[in-house]
Design an enzyme around this catalytic site. Structure first.
Site, PDB file in Angstrom:
ATOM      1  N   ARG A   6       0.798  -1.163   0.023  1.00 41.76           N
ATOM      2  CA  ARG A   6      -0.023  -0.085   0.132  1.00 41.76           C
ATOM      3  C   ARG A   6       0.952   1.205   0.077  1.00 41.76           C
ATOM      4  NH1 ARG A   6      -2.318   0.516   5.506  1.00 41.76           N
ATOM      5  NH2 ARG A   6      -0.762   2.045   5.608  1.00 41.76           N
ATOM      6  N   HIS A  26      -3.475   4.102   5.236  1.00 41.15           N
ATOM      7  CA  HIS A  26      -4.672   3.302   5.110  1.00 41.15           C
ATOM      8  C   HIS A  26      -5.911   4.039   4.548  1.00 41.15           C
ATOM      9  CE1 HIS A  26      -7.739   0.766   6.925  1.00 41.15           C
ATOM     10  NE2 HIS A  26      -8.186   1.650   7.516  1.00 41.15           N
ATOM     11  N   TYR A  30       4.825   4.474  11.025  1.00 40.51           N
ATOM     12  CA  TYR A  30       5.018   3.104  11.473  1.00 40.51           C
ATOM     13  C   TYR A  30       6.082   2.323  10.459  1.00 40.51           C
ATOM     14  CZ  TYR A  30       0.805   2.960   8.695  1.00 40.51           C
ATOM     15  OH  TYR A  30      -0.110   3.319   7.737  1.00 40.51           O
TER      16      TYR A  30
END
Lengths: 355, 328
Positions: free
Chosen positions: A251, A255, A264
């Site tokens: 990705r 998100h 992260y």
């Protein structure tokens, strides 16, 4: 590239590689047409992110990086097949013919669905992780009972692979030999949770334990995603039962627009995956093998720009729904609390017009 | 009128059979419902007659039973899901509230979720834990769902068929303690709509409302009360969501006193809704506050002491005394 079990038909540099089980069957024309799909869907995604940043959408779930997986899988479908998406399957919706502005109704928060799922044979987006995977197996059991030669393709991510519903769906599909294909886009993260937290073994290997085949495909390789999905769907239609496809991808974006991936993951990792971009490698193939000219790519780019402008206009034209519409279609048959609620709202002077 | 005497269990079995004969899209799904006929034998013999594709012995996963029933509904089937016991419905709770209840809305009316979830509920059978619960309020609270309960074999026979034919999802609560009690079933028809509250015994002093297993308890209480000079009007609610408020209002305007009986814990319950709604609608007819006779706010107790938890005739009569004790 990632591991030897990965099905790959095209390297990140756009060079063909052979595989013992899968061969690309697509013509140059088809590849170009799928390239166009990927470009438009990426443009849709960029425009939607902008619209969210400008306060015109409540949220957006970007798919950048996953175009190869989705257009590959989406174009492998037969018209009568049925698909069960999450909220990120914009490429699948595009392949199914869902009007792009309808796709954005959920994200503009003017609808809890957005399109006629029977018309497009594409279920409404499911936000509760994994619910749709069981619904897909049930639908497939219906196909089976009808004796129809149709397959069901259902989507989920590495995050949802930990949900009980997904694992129960594996049990059921296996026990009933349901004509369903599980398409897991392992994009490496469930929001911030790495896929290594979801599974200690590669996800596709789980299928073996449930009694059906699992395949790991390079999710950024359109050709491989197309062939692997097509074969699994054909197998399902012919009564061969379920297959789990793990499309190994990344990705590239967040998100959703509410997320901050810099908290992260490291930039170096993102850089590695940039070199595996699904669109660039198809472009390289088109140039090398089919001698596609810059004008062809420019035309597609211009089409995507025009598409984005129209999408923006269509989204901005979506007004606030009539508040009274909240009472529509809660039940199929009359219900006193619905009548009462509607009456109360009318008495309060709300609804019945544009606000 | 052709009436036959049968148990509620047999009436449900016959009702399911008739629904399957009438509509080839009706399927039964559940754990142990085929060869075994279900742990309560409600589906006894149906797999033999309709085959394994229509009476489906499923793997043991409640979320999957309901989740696949949703997919079957999208495909045009009408699945009747058996939850083996009330306390085992919770793995399916997510599918029920997130998908079953919402998909008609989310598809802008394209999908109909015409499925039935059969739920043997309430206690009184001396079972171990998780086998005697009354979770109806969870479902009654959820927009998109409907909840009903039968209390007689006649209603069991007809209500299960009406539920299957209904285009909305129905949580069908079966009072398992009454499965083996016999009653007359009119096989030609029923005068009641699926959600109609039915006056089981007419009276003038107190309206007593309940459903499922409580109906018999209320009728016994009415018998005793009559001997003591108090006339109870006993109403079988049947429709738990939506509630047939008009029938309750008519009764309460006559009696002015209300007692609601349920096995479920009292707080934030179906009984709470009935008392609140009727207080609003019948305020000037009330001679006493509505009283709920209910389970206590404890997990369902070990069944050796369950009769001290479930509403008894004595507790109903005590509530009747209390509402009769208010000066009017």
């Amino acid at each position: 590239m990632i591991d030897e079990e990965l099905v790959q038909l095209l390297t990140p540099e756009g060079e063909r590689v052979s595989h013992p089980d899968y061969t690309s069957s697509l013509s140059g024309e088809e590849v170009l047409s799928m390239y166009r799909d990927m470009v438009i869907v990426r443009r849709l995604c960029n425009e939607s992110t902008s619209l969210q940043r400008q306060g015109q959408l409540a949220l957006w779930a970007p798919l950048q990086g996953q175009e190869g997986a989705q257009i590959g899988a989406g174009r492998a479908l037969a018209p009568m097949d049925f698909t069960f998406p999450t909220y990120r399957e914009h490429g699948i919706a595009w392949c199914r013919g869902v009007p792009p502005e309808s796709l954005l109704r959920l994200f503009r928060a003017v609808s809890n669905g957005g399109w006629d799922p029977q018309k497009y044979r594409h279920h409404v987006p499911t936000i509760v992780l994994g619910n749709q995977v069981l619904n897909a197996v049930g639908y497939a059991m219906g196909v089976q009972r009808d004796g129809a030669e149709e397959a069901v393709l259902t989507f989920f991510g590495d995050g949802a692979s930990s949900q009980g519903d997904v694992l129960e769906a594996f049990v059921w599909a296996s026990s009933f030999n349901a004509p369903v294909v599980f398409f897991c886009q392992n994009n490496q993260f469930g929001i911030s949770t790495p896929s290594s937290t979801q599974s200690k073994v590669p996800l596709f290997r789980r299928a073996r334990g449930f009694g059906f085949p699992g395949v790991r495909v390079d999710g950024n390789d359109l050709l491989a995603c197309y062939e692997v999905t097509k074969a699994a769907l054909e197998n399902a239609r012919a009564g061969g039962g379920p297959t789990l496809i793990e499309a190994y991808t990344y990705r590239m974006g967040a998100h959703t627009t509410s997320d901050d991936p810099t908290r992260y993951r490291v930039e170096a990792e993102v850089e590695v995956w940039k070199h595996r971009d699904p669109i660039e490698r198809i472009k390289a193939l088109l140039v090398r093998e089919y001698h596609s000219k810059p004008a062809a790519f420019e035309a597609i780019g211009a089409e995507a720009e025009a598409f984005a402008l129209k999408l923006r206009d269509d989204v901005l034209a979506m007004g606030r729904p009539d508040p009274l519409s909240m009472f529509d279609n809660v039940y199929a048959e009359p219900h006193p609390l619905i009548d009462e609620g509607r009456r109360d709202m009318v008495e309060l002077g709300i609804g019945g017009g544009v606000h | 009128m052709v009436t036959t005497t049968m148990t509620m269990a047999k009436a449900l079995n016959e009702g399911l059979r008739r629904a399957m004969e009438k509509d080839p899209k009706v399927l039964l799904m559940g754990e142990d419902i085929g060869k075994l006929g279900g742990v309560f034998r409600i589906t006894d013999g149906l797999q033999k007659d309709f085959g394994q594709d229509r009476v489906i012995d499923t793997p043991l996963a409640e979320s999957a039973i309901v989740g696949t029933a949703v997919g079957l509904a999208i495909r045009g089937y009408r699945a009747v899901c058996e939850m083996q016991f009330d306390g085992f419905v919770f793995p399916a709770f997510d599918q029920i509230v997130s998908q079953v209840a919402k998909l008609h809305k989310r598809s802008d009316g394209v999908y109909t979720m015409g499925l039935v979830i059969r739920l043997p509920f309430q206690g009184g059978i001396g079972a171990i834990e998780h086998h005697s619960e009354s979770p109806e309020a969870y479902f009654a609270h959820t927009p998109g769902l409907r909840v009903v309960s039968c209390s007689t074999p006649h209603d069991a026979y007809w209500m299960i068929q009406q539920s299957i034919e209904h285009d909305d999802p129905i949580i069908f609560c079966e009072p398992k303690s009454r499965y083996w009690e016999k009653g007359e079933v009119d096989l030609e028809g029923s005068p009641y709509g699926l959600f109609d509250a039915v006056v089981r015994r007419e009276g003038t002093d107190v309206t007593v409302v309940g459903y499922g297993s409580s109906v018999k308890t209320m009728l016994r209480a009415a018998e005793t009360a009559a001997g003591e000079g108090t006339s109870l009007e006993v109403i079988d609610l049947r429709g738990i969501a939506p509630i047939d408020m008009d029938t309750l209002v008519t009764s309460l305007e006559k009696t002015g006193r209300l007692v609601v009986v349920q096995e479920a814990p009292r707080s934030t319950s179906v009984g709470s809704e009935i008392v609140a709604e009727l207080t609003e609608r019948c305020f000037y007819s009330l001679r006493a506050p509505g009283i709920r006779v209910a389970g206590y706010h404890v997990p369902y107790p070990p069944s050796r002491i369950e009769e001290d938890y479930r509403p008894t005739v004595e507790r109903v009569l005590d509530a009747v005394d209390r509402v009769m004790g208010y000066a009017s």
